[in-house]
Design an enzyme around this catalytic site. Structure first.
Site, PDB file in Angstrom:
ATOM      1  N   GLN A   1       0.832  -1.193   0.000  1.00 49.94           N
ATOM      2  CA  GLN A   1       0.000   0.000   0.000  1.00 49.94           C
ATOM      3  C   GLN A   1       0.872   1.251   0.000  1.00 49.94           C
ATOM      4  OE1 GLN A   1      -3.247   0.444  -0.280  1.00 49.94           O
ATOM      5  NE2 GLN A   1      -3.759  -1.742  -0.350  1.00 49.94           N
TER       6      GLN A   1
ATOM      7  N   TYR B   1      -5.041 -13.356  -2.618  1.00 51.45           N
ATOM      8  CA  TYR B   1      -4.227 -12.251  -3.164  1.00 51.45           C
ATOM      9  C   TYR B   1      -3.432 -11.649  -2.008  1.00 51.45           C
ATOM     10  CZ  TYR B   1      -7.920 -12.720  -6.684  1.00 51.45           C
ATOM     11  OH  TYR B   1      -8.824 -13.204  -7.587  1.00 51.45           O
TER      12      TYR B   1
ATOM     13  N   GLU C   1      -1.114 -16.382  -3.168  1.00 55.64           N
ATOM     14  CA  GLU C   1      -0.571 -15.266  -3.942  1.00 55.64           C
ATOM     15  C   GLU C   1      -0.051 -15.789  -5.272  1.00 55.64           C
ATOM     16  OE1 GLU C   1       0.828 -12.108  -5.728  1.00 55.64           O
ATOM     17  OE2 GLU C   1      -0.371 -11.954  -3.897  1.00 55.64           O
TER      18      GLU C   1
ATOM     19  N   ASP D   1      -8.277  -9.362  -1.320  1.00 53.14           N
ATOM     20  CA  ASP D   1      -7.626  -8.079  -1.621  1.00 53.14           C
ATOM     21  C   ASP D   1      -7.072  -8.165  -3.046  1.00 53.14           C
ATOM     22  OD1 ASP D   1      -6.441  -5.602  -1.560  1.00 53.14           O
ATOM     23  OD2 ASP D   1      -4.723  -6.232  -0.356  1.00 53.14           O
TER      24      ASP D   1
ATOM     25  N   CYS E   1      -9.429  -1.421  -4.371  1.00 55.84           N
ATOM     26  CA  CYS E   1      -8.912  -0.106  -4.763  1.00 55.84           C
ATOM     27  C   CYS E   1      -9.653   0.444  -5.972  1.00 55.84           C
ATOM     28  CB  CYS E   1      -7.415  -0.175  -5.056  1.00 55.84           C
ATOM     29  SG  CYS E   1      -6.985  -1.273  -6.434  1.00 55.84           S
TER      30      CYS E   1
END
Length: 450
Positions: free
Chosen positions: A280, A313, A337, A380, A406
């Site tokens: 982030q 993720y 991931e 995410d 996002c």
């Protein structure tokens, strides 16, 4: 059609700026055609310079070059290079990346809330208005004005070897001498003073905890001069900065000095993040999102000792580590991931957590092969969202899904898929983690429909 309209229809137009839309622009109309206007504010009358105006196009795009009737929320832009009016007065388009810098921060957040509400209604049929919360507390000292929050920044290089950035939707690279949205650790490198010939792109990470910054250099495809140029650039960078050469095709970073990763801190944990790995970018973003996620799951009784949880993720483990803390050694966390390098980071970051299993692979494949029944799932995904295949794989087995997004459009689309599968939106928070841009971050709690 007036003579003025006839001669300027493909250059400048005078329009009334309409409602905000997802993507950093507002909607205006000219003779029935939609014009997506950047650098305006709803309610203004402006002169727009068209940047995309094919005669047969369904819509046009343009930048404000003159404000004829200003909104009370209009402020002086903090960055000349991203200011549309100033840039076009110097005969070039503005930089991308600070497209809302002409709007007061309070109005920026209300406009983002409008965008989120519109996307939820249009794509998921959900009527919901959610405040976009400011993130400028003690952990983000100095960001109350919406500046100095980016701990990561990417730059292009001009043909003359100067640090630069792209104009919006353009191959044009304009030289820059500062990045006001970046933390001091990035601007202190003064990369604009370095001769970057032979370099195609520069990526910089300066952790919020003050640990050693990393500069990633992506060389242009000219192998004969690469080593010499890299050595020359290395000599111009401070000794306490890590420097690496990055090959995007192979996804490999070659150490030139120091480390090929940075050391981040969040939620009481330390994280190693490779140079090209995801993290982030707002200095207070990691703690803010972890707090919102754990708050939803804990308050709902979905996250406690012994729980079985999946972090999809998962990246370098930002959420995995606090999830592991919450479930304890009697619970378990599956970390999934897709990026091999980032998954390796997660293994290093979580090597002491015996309750965590780390799997590198595509989320839908891992879910399909997993035999576990999860109490809760954390999603995410990247900007494109999770997608229908992943939502269908999740099914209705878990008691809760926490979704970190996002992008309001992909989130609203996925929310629609969840609703079709028997889920409902039980909680939603939105955060202004990208001030002066149109981006935002949301954290949602989904639960099976009663």
């Amino acid at each position: 059609m007036s003579p003025e309209t006839a001669t300027q229809s493909h250059t400048d137009l005078v329009v009334d700026v309409g409602p905000v839309a997802h993507g950093g622009h507002c909607v205006a109309r000219h003779e029935g055609r939609v014009v997506f206007v950047r650098h305006g504010i709803p309610g203004e009358k402006v002169r727009v310079r068209l940047t995309e105006s094919a005669p047969d196009a369904k819509f046009w795009r343009g930048d404000v070059v003159e404000v004829l009737a200003a909104s009370p929320d209009r402020v002086e832009h903090f960055w000349d290079f991203a200011d549309s009016r100033r840039s076009w007065s110097h005969r070039h388009p503005p930089l991308g990346g600070a497209e809302l810098g002409h709007i007061s921060l309070a109005r920026q957040r209300s406009l983002k809330a409008e965008v989120l509400a519109e996307q939820l209604k249009r794509l998921a049929g959900v009527e919901r208005v959610t405040e976009v919360e400011a993130v400028d507390g003690p952990a983000a000292a100095g960001t109350a004005d919406g500046l100095a929050w980016r701990t990561r920044a990417g730059f292009a290089v001009t043909p003359g070897g100067k640090l630069g950035m792209h104009a919006h939707r353009s191959d044009t690279v304009l030289p820059v001498r500062e990045m006001p949205l970046a933390v001091d650790g990035i601007n202190a490198l003064r990369l604009w003073e370095i001769d970057l010939q032979g370099i195609e792109r520069v990526e910089v990470a300066a952790p919020a905890n003050g640990s050693r910054p990393l500069v990633l250099l992506v060389p242009a495809p000219a192998p004969g001069t690469r080593a010499k140029r890299l050595s020359a650039i290395l000599a111009q960078l401070p000794e306490d900065v890590s420097v690496a050469s990055f090959d995007p095709a192979k996804g490999e970073a070659l150490q030139l000095r120091g480390r090929t990763y940075v050391q981040e801190t969040a939620a009481g944990h330390d994280y190693r993040v490779t140079g090209d790995g995801f993290w982030q970018i707002h200095r207070a973003g990691p703690d803010t999102l972890v707090g919102a996620m754990t708050g939803f799951l804990r308050d709902g009784g979905f996250l406690d000792a012994g729980a079985v949880v999946a972090d999809l993720y998962a990246g370098a483990g930002l959420f995995t580590a606090p999830l592991a803390d919450a479930v304890g050694v009697t619970g378990s966390v599956l970390s999934v991931e897709g990026s091999p390098g980032t998954s390796r980071d997660a293994r290093k970051n979580l090597h002491g957590a015996s309750q965590v299993e780390i799997v590198q692979g595509r989320v839908e494949r891992v879910l399909r092969q997993s035999q576990r029944n999860f109490d809760a799932i954390l999603l995410d995904p990247p900007r494109a969202g999770a997608g229908k295949a992943v939502v269908n794989q999740i099914g209705t087995g878990p008691r809760a899904v926490a979704y970190v997004s996002c992008d309001p459009a992909s989130f609203a689309r996925d929310l629609g898929y969840f609703q079709q599968g028997g889920w409902e939106l039980s909680g939603l928070r939105a955060f202004d983690l990208y001030p002066h841009t149109h981006h935002m971050e949301t954290v949602a709690l989904l639960t099976p429909r009663r």
